[in-house]
Design an enzyme around this catalytic site. Structure first.
Site, PDB file in Angstrom:
ATOM      1  N   SER A 147     -13.680 -14.210 -29.066  1.00 13.61           N
ATOM      2  CA  SER A 147     -15.000 -14.718 -29.432  1.00 13.61           C
ATOM      3  C   SER A 147     -15.465 -15.713 -28.378  1.00 13.61           C
ATOM      4  O   SER A 147     -14.645 -16.415 -27.771  1.00 13.61           O
ATOM      5  CB  SER A 147     -14.924 -15.435 -30.785  1.00 13.61           C
ATOM      6  N   TYR A 162     -10.261 -21.180 -35.678  1.00 15.31           N
ATOM      7  CA  TYR A 162     -10.809 -19.892 -35.227  1.00 15.31           C
ATOM      8  C   TYR A 162     -10.784 -19.827 -33.696  1.00 15.31           C
ATOM      9  O   TYR A 162     -10.295 -18.854 -33.116  1.00 15.31           O
ATOM     10  CB  TYR A 162     -12.235 -19.750 -35.759  1.00 15.31           C
TER      11      TYR A 162
HETATM   12  N1  LIG Z   1     -19.794 -11.226 -36.009  1.00 12.65           N
HETATM   13  C1  LIG Z   1     -19.669 -12.044 -34.991  1.00 12.65           C
HETATM   14  O1  LIG Z   1     -20.589 -12.775 -34.641  1.00 12.65           O
HETATM   15  C2  LIG Z   1     -18.379 -12.094 -34.220  1.00 12.65           C
HETATM   16  C3  LIG Z   1     -18.360 -12.811 -33.020  1.00 12.65           C
HETATM   17  C4  LIG Z   1     -17.190 -12.886 -32.294  1.00 12.65           C
HETATM   18  C5  LIG Z   1     -16.051 -12.251 -32.767  1.00 12.65           C
HETATM   19  N2  LIG Z   1     -16.083 -11.560 -33.945  1.00 12.65           N
HETATM   20  C6  LIG Z   1     -14.862 -10.921 -34.400  1.00 12.65           C
HETATM   21  O2  LIG Z   1     -15.057  -9.552 -34.614  1.00 12.65           O
HETATM   22  C7  LIG Z   1     -14.163  -9.089 -35.634  1.00 12.65           C
HETATM   23  C8  LIG Z   1     -14.946  -8.330 -36.685  1.00 12.65           C
HETATM   24  O3  LIG Z   1     -15.837  -9.226 -37.299  1.00 12.65           O
HETATM   25  P1  LIG Z   1     -17.108  -8.806 -38.186  1.00 12.65           P
HETATM   26  O4  LIG Z   1     -18.220  -9.663 -37.775  1.00 12.65           O
HETATM   27  O5  LIG Z   1     -17.244  -7.339 -38.187  1.00 12.65           O
HETATM   28  O6  LIG Z   1     -16.634  -9.368 -39.614  1.00 12.65           O
HETATM   29  P2  LIG Z   1     -16.329  -8.665 -41.001  1.00 12.65           P
HETATM   30  O7  LIG Z   1     -15.974  -9.776 -41.939  1.00 12.65           O
HETATM   31  O8  LIG Z   1     -17.427  -7.748 -41.353  1.00 12.65           O
HETATM   32  O9  LIG Z   1     -15.027  -7.798 -40.693  1.00 12.65           O
HETATM   33  C9  LIG Z   1     -13.728  -8.301 -40.747  1.00 12.65           C
HETATM   34  C10 LIG Z   1     -12.852  -7.230 -41.346  1.00 12.65           C
HETATM   35  O10 LIG Z   1     -11.485  -7.686 -41.346  1.00 12.65           O
HETATM   36  C11 LIG Z   1     -10.909  -7.392 -42.604  1.00 12.65           C
HETATM   37  N3  LIG Z   1      -9.812  -8.335 -42.862  1.00 12.65           N
HETATM   38  C12 LIG Z   1      -9.917  -9.672 -43.100  1.00 12.65           C
HETATM   39  N4  LIG Z   1      -8.695 -10.206 -43.304  1.00 12.65           N
HETATM   40  C13 LIG Z   1      -7.804  -9.185 -43.176  1.00 12.65           C
HETATM   41  C14 LIG Z   1      -6.387  -9.108 -43.278  1.00 12.65           C
HETATM   42  N5  LIG Z   1      -5.635 -10.181 -43.549  1.00 12.65           N
HETATM   43  N6  LIG Z   1      -5.798  -7.896 -43.100  1.00 12.65           N
HETATM   44  C15 LIG Z   1      -6.548  -6.798 -42.836  1.00 12.65           C
HETATM   45  N7  LIG Z   1      -7.889  -6.820 -42.731  1.00 12.65           N
HETATM   46  C16 LIG Z   1      -8.513  -8.001 -42.896  1.00 12.65           C
HETATM   47  C17 LIG Z   1     -12.054  -7.531 -43.609  1.00 12.65           C
HETATM   48  O11 LIG Z   1     -11.785  -6.856 -44.823  1.00 12.65           O
HETATM   49  C18 LIG Z   1     -13.200  -6.900 -42.823  1.00 12.65           C
HETATM   50  O12 LIG Z   1     -13.268  -5.499 -42.984  1.00 12.65           O
HETATM   51  C19 LIG Z   1     -13.452 -10.341 -36.168  1.00 12.65           C
HETATM   52  O13 LIG Z   1     -12.187 -10.457 -35.543  1.00 12.65           O
HETATM   53  C20 LIG Z   1     -14.361 -11.461 -35.723  1.00 12.65           C
HETATM   54  O14 LIG Z   1     -13.673 -12.681 -35.591  1.00 12.65           O
HETATM   55  C21 LIG Z   1     -17.231 -11.469 -34.675  1.00 12.65           C
END
Ligand SMILES: NC(=O)c1ccc[n+]([C@@H]2O[C@H](COP(=O)([O-])OP(=O)(O)OC[C@H]3O[C@@H](n4cnc5c(N)ncnc54)[C@H](O)[C@@H]3O)[C@@H](O)[C@H]2O)c1
Length: 256
Positions: A147, A162
């Site tokens: 991130s 985080y």
């Molecule tokens: N959305 C953003 O702005 C952003 C920015 C930078 C990084 N990210 C990263 O991208 C990735 C996806 O994020 P997103 O925005 O799609 O969020 P999201 O919450 O929609 O997806 C996260 C997924 O991880 C699953 N999950 C959570 N804990 C878990 C566990 N212990 N075991 C298995 N599965 C688990 C959830 O059920 C969900 O399907 C994450 O790692 C997040 O940190 C997101």
């Protein structure tokens, strides 16, 4: 000489079950490109449903299983199941993650452990198990999701645990890249800026999106598709000479 990709190949995606998440959008994009899809998510029903949907829509094979990736036994068992039920695993993308908006002095030991164990330990458990299979075939692609929060020191919805966990993903992938490169496997990181999903405390309002976009160079925040496209490149056969890299897909938020 690099080993060619098999005609039938599987990508495993962790955290690809939430309805508006990056992982699910990526599952759709990769299935459209012909990848068979294995999903591991803590929501096992949604994982199974998503895998079935993409399989039906794009004529590939799909299998989704429930596991808490922060638990090593569950993570390993989930990969075992997907490996038995799907064609050769060629790629892994670690999307599973949680946010953490807690100010530093309020971070409890429980919060620290929760975030690090899902966002970093979980990536390690799944990756280590998958790499064990990839070295057997001599071909593979691993992607970690970091991130911009790790690179810029927060400044986003999520704060210290985080950022630390996501910085850890970069170190982990670089170090894996060095060790397994000679065995035909690449390991890279995608570092997204703010992406329009529900992870930052719920669905984003237009106002919030605009405020986040104002921080970057491009006049918008990202979409799950922006990340899916970057993943498709990094796990492609054509990306075989790219390893140990961090690809920032963030609208120019972090330049270095
Ligand atoms: N959305 C953003 O702005 C952003 C920015 C930078 C990084 N990210 C990263 O991208 C990735 C996806 O994020 P997103 O925005 O799609 O969020 P999201 O919450 O929609 O997806 C996260 C997924 O991880 C699953 N999950 C959570 N804990 C878990 C566990 N212990 N075991 C298995 N599965 C688990 C959830 O059920 C969900 O399907 C994450 O790692 C997040 O940190 C997101």
């Amino acid at each position: 000489m690099a080993t060619a990709f098999p005609a039938e190949r599987t990508v495993i995606l962790t955290g690809a079950a939430s309805p508006r998440g990056i992982g699910r959008a990526t599952a759709y994009h990769l299935a459209e490109l012909g990848w068979n899809i294995g999903i591991i998510d803590i929501d096992g029903d949604a994982a199974a449903r998503t895998a079935q949907e993409v399989a039906e829509q794009f004529g590939v094979r799909g299998l989704g299983v429930g596991a808490d990736t922060s638990d090593r036994e569950q993570a390993v068992a989930a990969v075992d199941t997907l490996e038995q039920g799907l064609p050769q695993i060629v790629a892994l993308v670690n999307f599973a993650g949680v946010s953490s908006p807690v100010p530093y002095l309020e971070v409890t030991p429980e919060e620290w452990h929760r975030v690090l164990s899902i966002n970093l330990d979980g990536v390690h458990w799944v990756t280590q198990r998958v790499v064990a299979s990839l070295v057997e075939s001599g071909v593979g692609r691993i992607v970690g999701i970091s991130s911009v929060s790790a690179q810029r020191g927060g400044g986003t919805f999520s704060k210290t645990p985080y950022s630390a966990s996501k910085a850890g993903v970069i170190g982990l992938m670089r170090s894996i890249a060095r060790e397994v490169g000679p065995l035909g496997i690449t390991a890279n990181v995608i570092s997204p800026g703010p992406i329009d999903t529900d992870i930052m405390g719920g669905t984003l309002t237009e106002e919030r999106k605009q405020a986040m976009a104002a921080d970057g160079v491009l006049p918008r925040i990202g979409t799950p598709r922006d990340i899916a496209a970057a993943v498709a490149y990094l796990i492609s056969e054509d990306a075989g000479f790219v390893t140990g890299q961090t690809l920032n897909v963030d609208g120019g938020l972090y330049m270095h």
